[in-house]
Motif scaffolding. Sequence first.
Motif, PDB file in Angstrom:
ATOM      1  N   ARG A 423      -0.070   5.057  -2.320  1.00 39.17           N
ATOM      2  CA  ARG A 423      -1.050   5.068  -1.240  1.00 39.17           C
ATOM      3  C   ARG A 423      -2.415   5.563  -1.719  1.00 39.17           C
ATOM      4  O   ARG A 423      -3.454   5.137  -1.220  1.00 39.17           O
ATOM      5  N   ASN A 442       3.256  -2.958  -3.062  1.00 35.10           N
ATOM      6  CA  ASN A 442       2.844  -1.898  -2.146  1.00 35.10           C
ATOM      7  C   ASN A 442       1.764  -2.451  -1.214  1.00 35.10           C
ATOM      8  O   ASN A 442       1.362  -3.615  -1.302  1.00 35.10           O
ATOM      9  N   GLU A 443       1.263  -1.603  -0.313  1.00 37.30           N
ATOM     10  CA  GLU A 443       0.343  -2.078   0.713  1.00 37.30           C
ATOM     11  C   GLU A 443      -1.010  -2.496   0.143  1.00 37.30           C
ATOM     12  O   GLU A 443      -1.767  -3.208   0.809  1.00 37.30           O
ATOM     13  N   GLN A 446      -2.306  -6.054   0.228  1.00 38.58           N
ATOM     14  CA  GLN A 446      -2.865  -6.550   1.481  1.00 38.58           C
ATOM     15  C   GLN A 446      -4.318  -6.129   1.635  1.00 38.58           C
ATOM     16  O   GLN A 446      -5.176  -6.943   1.989  1.00 38.58           O
ATOM     17  N   ALA A 453       1.021  -8.694   5.973  1.00 38.67           N
ATOM     18  CA  ALA A 453       2.298  -8.316   5.362  1.00 38.67           C
ATOM     19  C   ALA A 453       3.245  -9.498   5.245  1.00 38.67           C
ATOM     20  O   ALA A 453       3.928  -9.675   4.227  1.00 38.67           O
TER      21      ALA A 453
END
Length: 766
Positions: A423, A442-443, A446, A453
């Motif tokens: 993160r 991982n995020e 995006q 997602a």
Amino acid sequence: MPWSDDPLNKVPKQSFDDAARLAAELCRMAYAAICLHGAERLQVHACYSSSENSWQLQPVACAEAPIPEGLLVVPDLRQDPVLRHSCLASGEGGARFYAAVPLKTAQGDVLGTLCLLDPAPRPEGLSMVQQECLDGLARQIVTLLELRRAGQQYRDQKMLHERILGSATDYAIIAMDLNGRVTRWNTGAKRILGWREDEILGEPAHIVFTPEDRAAGRPEAEMALALRDGRASDERWHRRKGGERFWASGEMMPLKDERGTTQGFLKILRDRTRQRADDATLHKVQDQLRLAIAATDIGIFDYDLTTGNLGWDARVYALFGLPPDAPISYDTFLAGLHPDDRAWVDQVVKAALDPAGDGTYDIVYRTVGLTDGVERWVSAKGQAFFMEGRPVRFIGTVRDITESRRAEQTLRETEERYRLAARATNDAIWDWDLQTDHLRWNEAVQTLFGYTADAVGPSGAWWKTHIHPDDCERVKASIREAIEGSTENWTEEYRFRRADGSYASILDRGYVLRDEAGKAVRMIGAMLDMTERKRAEEHQRLLTGELQHRIKNTLAMVQAIASQTLRGATDLDEAREAFAARLISLGRAHDILTQASWTAAPIGEVVEGALSVHRQTDASRIRVSGPNVLLGAKSALSLALALHELATNAAKYGALSNADGFVDLRWHVIHEGEQPRFYLTWSEQGGPPILCPPTHRGFGSRLIERSFAVDAGEVKLTYAPTGLVCRLEAPFSAIQEQHSELGRVTTASCAGLRPATLKPSLPPPL
């Protein structure tokens, strides 16, 4: 209590007939009868009538007569107020004399009556001797009845024993005399041992023992032990009729009569061959279970809730930090639990012992060693057993899971650090399973590239299809080489397609994980978006080139200024001052361009920098107005030098040389035709009048004209009597043109023209 033998004909009748005759002859009566209780009422069981008397009496009459409390003598029935209407006295054959004595046991139970009757009255009644003899005869009849009853009970008991012995087919029951010879052999003995009773009676019972036991005197030892202790128990091999052996549990006891004299022995055998085999199997299973438990480090607890005894094996002791011989109880268990777990574990145990539940117990708790203070994690499972609605036993297992718990905690902390790191970073972190082609992101994938997602594909194929076509084959070959080779690290730069279709410049780094055989099974890596960095590097490269270009141009301009200023100068001090002023103006223009990275400069700042020296004393004397357009670097430098020359000349010779003159500087953009055009006007008023245009053009005039001579541009100087007017006209795109590699400012920027922000000045003249 009535006599219970039923039917009555089981009593020998001759004995009672003799008693009835003896009573009649003793008292010289015509009739005598013995009546006994039957099933429901008195029945005549024996009677006697004198042969010398022809008088006949119905026997039932005696049975219907009441039983007296003691000896009853009625001399004349017809005179008796109670019995004269009875069946004894009624009818033609009715009796006149009546005597009766109850048949009563010592305990007071009345068994019946002994009756005497005669057709003639007897006023004298019975003599005292006759009465005593009659009472004694009644007692003899009762004794006879009790003896017969005892004999019957003995026979019944014997029959019951016979039936019990005959039905005990699971046991061999053998009766022996004092010499050990068989006197009784039940059905179970025949079934278990094989001999029939008629075959074995009179034979020594030692035959059922094995030859080695007989040789060792085992039968005699058992009889001696039975005589000494009252019983002798054993469990050993025995022998059947056919010679085969079987395992039996036996017990020998002495047989004694009512006086306590030993009459023989009783031996009871039970065949336990199958049970012994089953026990052996169970023992084997238990041994295997113990070995299995030992191999798995499982501890056992057993809590007897009836006695309150708690049993632990060595492993449970160790989990609670106690030596194996330490005394324990349920309180010890609670004391050894971690303080944070003690209360809830106690509640779980109580719930398991509640008959309303299923009795199961499966929890994980912590212990703190009672002697060593070591904290351990324990997994415990148990089962409660109930009887008549209450718990009687609680057993289960415990297992030390400290290492696995610590490993889980370490794994959770590692995963948490990974999540936090993922993160915290802007990198798109990926984890690629090469066996399944499953790819997890991982995020950041995006946020960096604008995908939702559900738009991010979970496979390596999705990743590869988003690589720029010109880079795709090179990247795939590089990945394939890393996977098939022996390297662990992989690095590549390529372009990756964003969700909006544009491409980002990517630095991708991966690490290859291999199995024991060296085969690549997994890759983990991170994608760094280098688009801005690439852009900054390119901008820096171009800026460096531009700076080199500008330095060369500036040096050339300084050289030209120096050459023109000093050429033909008659006063060195004046020339030096003019040269310094021109350099200062040039420096200010450079400062403005430097702030804008040499791309463009706002015209207001260029004007302010060029005229600031002359506006410091009285800003109202130079009036400025116009939109704040952007000038290209070359145009900004040229305008700065030109305005400096105009202001210097105005201060020496023109509107700023006296106290009343002023300068009006205006510029604007006119949108006509295909391209907008830029106009700038320098207008002097109130200064010394110009009588005629100058005949000699100095360096300042030439600098002004040449500075504004841009592509398709025009500069015009007019020496009007009221003051100098300088007009500039040029295509708007020309004054914004960047003659370098830094880029170009399009004419579309003129749509956002806004007034220049300058120091306050007087409004333009009307």
